[in-house]
Write a protein that holds these residues in place. Sequence first.
Motif, PDB file in Angstrom:
ATOM      1  N   ASP A  44       0.824  -1.209   0.000  1.00 20.64           N
ATOM      2  CA  ASP A  44       0.000   0.000   0.000  1.00 20.64           C
ATOM      3  C   ASP A  44       0.856   1.255   0.000  1.00 20.64           C
ATOM      4  O   ASP A  44       0.693   2.134  -0.836  1.00 20.64           O
ATOM      5  CB  ASP A  44      -0.940   0.024   1.208  1.00 20.64           C
ATOM      6  CG  ASP A  44      -2.024  -1.037   1.132  1.00 20.64           C
ATOM      7  OD1 ASP A  44      -2.330  -1.509   0.015  1.00 20.64           O
ATOM      8  OD2 ASP A  44      -2.566  -1.390   2.194  1.00 20.64           O
ATOM      9  N   VAL A  45       1.768   1.345   0.977  1.00 18.39           N
ATOM     10  CA  VAL A  45       2.636   2.520   1.100  1.00 18.39           C
ATOM     11  C   VAL A  45       4.035   2.051   1.492  1.00 18.39           C
ATOM     12  O   VAL A  45       4.179   1.197   2.372  1.00 18.39           O
ATOM     13  CB  VAL A  45       2.115   3.511   2.170  1.00 18.39           C
ATOM     14  CG1 VAL A  45       3.052   4.706   2.316  1.00 18.39           C
ATOM     15  CG2 VAL A  45       0.702   3.979   1.854  1.00 18.39           C
ATOM     16  N   PHE A  55       7.210  -0.525   5.377  1.00 18.45           N
ATOM     17  CA  PHE A  55       6.161  -1.045   4.507  1.00 18.45           C
ATOM     18  C   PHE A  55       4.865  -0.974   5.300  1.00 18.45           C
ATOM     19  O   PHE A  55       4.737  -1.602   6.355  1.00 18.45           O
ATOM     20  CB  PHE A  55       6.483  -2.479   4.086  1.00 18.45           C
ATOM     21  CG  PHE A  55       7.781  -2.565   3.330  1.00 18.45           C
ATOM     22  CD1 PHE A  55       7.833  -2.246   1.982  1.00 18.45           C
ATOM     23  CD2 PHE A  55       8.949  -2.929   3.977  1.00 18.45           C
ATOM     24  CE1 PHE A  55       9.032  -2.302   1.288  1.00 18.45           C
ATOM     25  CE2 PHE A  55      10.153  -2.997   3.291  1.00 18.45           C
ATOM     26  CZ  PHE A  55      10.194  -2.677   1.940  1.00 18.45           C
ATOM     27  N   VAL A  56       3.923  -0.181   4.797  1.00 21.94           N
ATOM     28  CA  VAL A  56       2.709   0.119   5.552  1.00 21.94           C
ATOM     29  C   VAL A  56       1.493  -0.507   4.882  1.00 21.94           C
ATOM     30  O   VAL A  56       1.197  -0.223   3.724  1.00 21.94           O
ATOM     31  CB  VAL A  56       2.495   1.645   5.678  1.00 21.94           C
ATOM     32  CG1 VAL A  56       1.268   1.945   6.528  1.00 21.94           C
ATOM     33  CG2 VAL A  56       3.736   2.316   6.258  1.00 21.94           C
ATOM     34  N   ASP A 102       4.474  -1.862   9.292  1.00 21.52           N
ATOM     35  CA  ASP A 102       3.502  -1.129  10.095  1.00 21.52           C
ATOM     36  C   ASP A 102       2.104  -1.346   9.534  1.00 21.52           C
ATOM     37  O   ASP A 102       1.946  -1.713   8.370  1.00 21.52           O
ATOM     38  CB  ASP A 102       3.788   0.376  10.071  1.00 21.52           C
ATOM     39  CG  ASP A 102       5.090   0.761  10.753  1.00 21.52           C
ATOM     40  OD1 ASP A 102       5.836  -0.137  11.192  1.00 21.52           O
ATOM     41  OD2 ASP A 102       5.367   1.967  10.836  1.00 21.52           O
ATOM     42  N   VAL A 103       1.122  -1.076  10.363  1.00 29.94           N
ATOM     43  CA  VAL A 103      -0.270  -1.052   9.915  1.00 29.94           C
ATOM     44  C   VAL A 103      -0.845   0.292  10.325  1.00 29.94           C
ATOM     45  O   VAL A 103      -0.628   0.759  11.449  1.00 29.94           O
ATOM     46  CB  VAL A 103      -1.099  -2.200  10.534  1.00 29.94           C
ATOM     47  CG1 VAL A 103      -2.573  -2.053  10.193  1.00 29.94           C
ATOM     48  CG2 VAL A 103      -0.584  -3.553  10.062  1.00 29.94           C
ATOM     49  N   ILE A 104      -1.550   0.914   9.402  1.00 30.58           N
ATOM     50  CA  ILE A 104      -2.304   2.125   9.718  1.00 30.58           C
ATOM     51  C   ILE A 104      -3.769   1.815   9.489  1.00 30.58           C
ATOM     52  O   ILE A 104      -4.151   1.345   8.415  1.00 30.58           O
ATOM     53  CB  ILE A 104      -1.860   3.328   8.862  1.00 30.58           C
ATOM     54  CG1 ILE A 104      -0.460   3.770   9.290  1.00 30.58           C
ATOM     55  CG2 ILE A 104      -2.863   4.477   8.983  1.00 30.58           C
ATOM     56  CD1 ILE A 104       0.055   5.004   8.583  1.00 30.58           C
ATOM     57  N   GLY A 120       5.733  -1.501  13.657  1.00 29.09           N
ATOM     58  CA  GLY A 120       6.187  -2.862  13.925  1.00 29.09           C
ATOM     59  C   GLY A 120       5.039  -3.817  14.200  1.00 29.09           C
ATOM     60  O   GLY A 120       5.147  -4.696  15.054  1.00 29.09           O
ATOM     61  N   ALA A 121       3.945  -3.666  13.471  1.00 23.62           N
ATOM     62  CA  ALA A 121       2.739  -4.468  13.709  1.00 23.62           C
ATOM     63  C   ALA A 121       2.983  -5.961  13.507  1.00 23.62           C
ATOM     64  O   ALA A 121       2.364  -6.792  14.161  1.00 23.62           O
ATOM     65  CB  ALA A 121       1.606  -3.997  12.802  1.00 23.62           C
TER      66      ALA A 121
END
Length: 126
Positions: A44-45, A55-56, A102-104, A120-121
């Motif tokens: 995604d991002v 990497f999100v 990561d996760v948003i 750091g999800a």
Amino acid sequence: MRRAAPAERREYGNAGEEAAVRFLEAQGWRVRDRNWTCRFGELDVVAERDDLVCFVEVRMRSTATWGDPSHSVSFAKQRRVVKAALRYLFAHDLRGRMFRFDVISVVGRGERATVDHIPGAFDAGM
């Protein structure tokens, strides 16, 4: 409740990614790529700050009725993101760089949307 049409879902997803990008940039991240794809999947991002590549995975819901969107990132999705990220690092000659996943999560729309960042999800399992 009706299911949104594919074009409507994509537009909604784009709005979530826009909110995530604005959030990251406000935190000092530089966005390298959005919606980067390879045979393993889509990132995604991709953002970076200092020597860290991030990497999100962006998840969005219109309401929190069904829970936090970040909880919808399955183990299988994590593995696809990890494989795509490793391919990204190789394709962009970023081997040897520190990286994380990561996760948003974005809940709501427009100015009233809430953004939650989970650094750091998950990890690469190495």
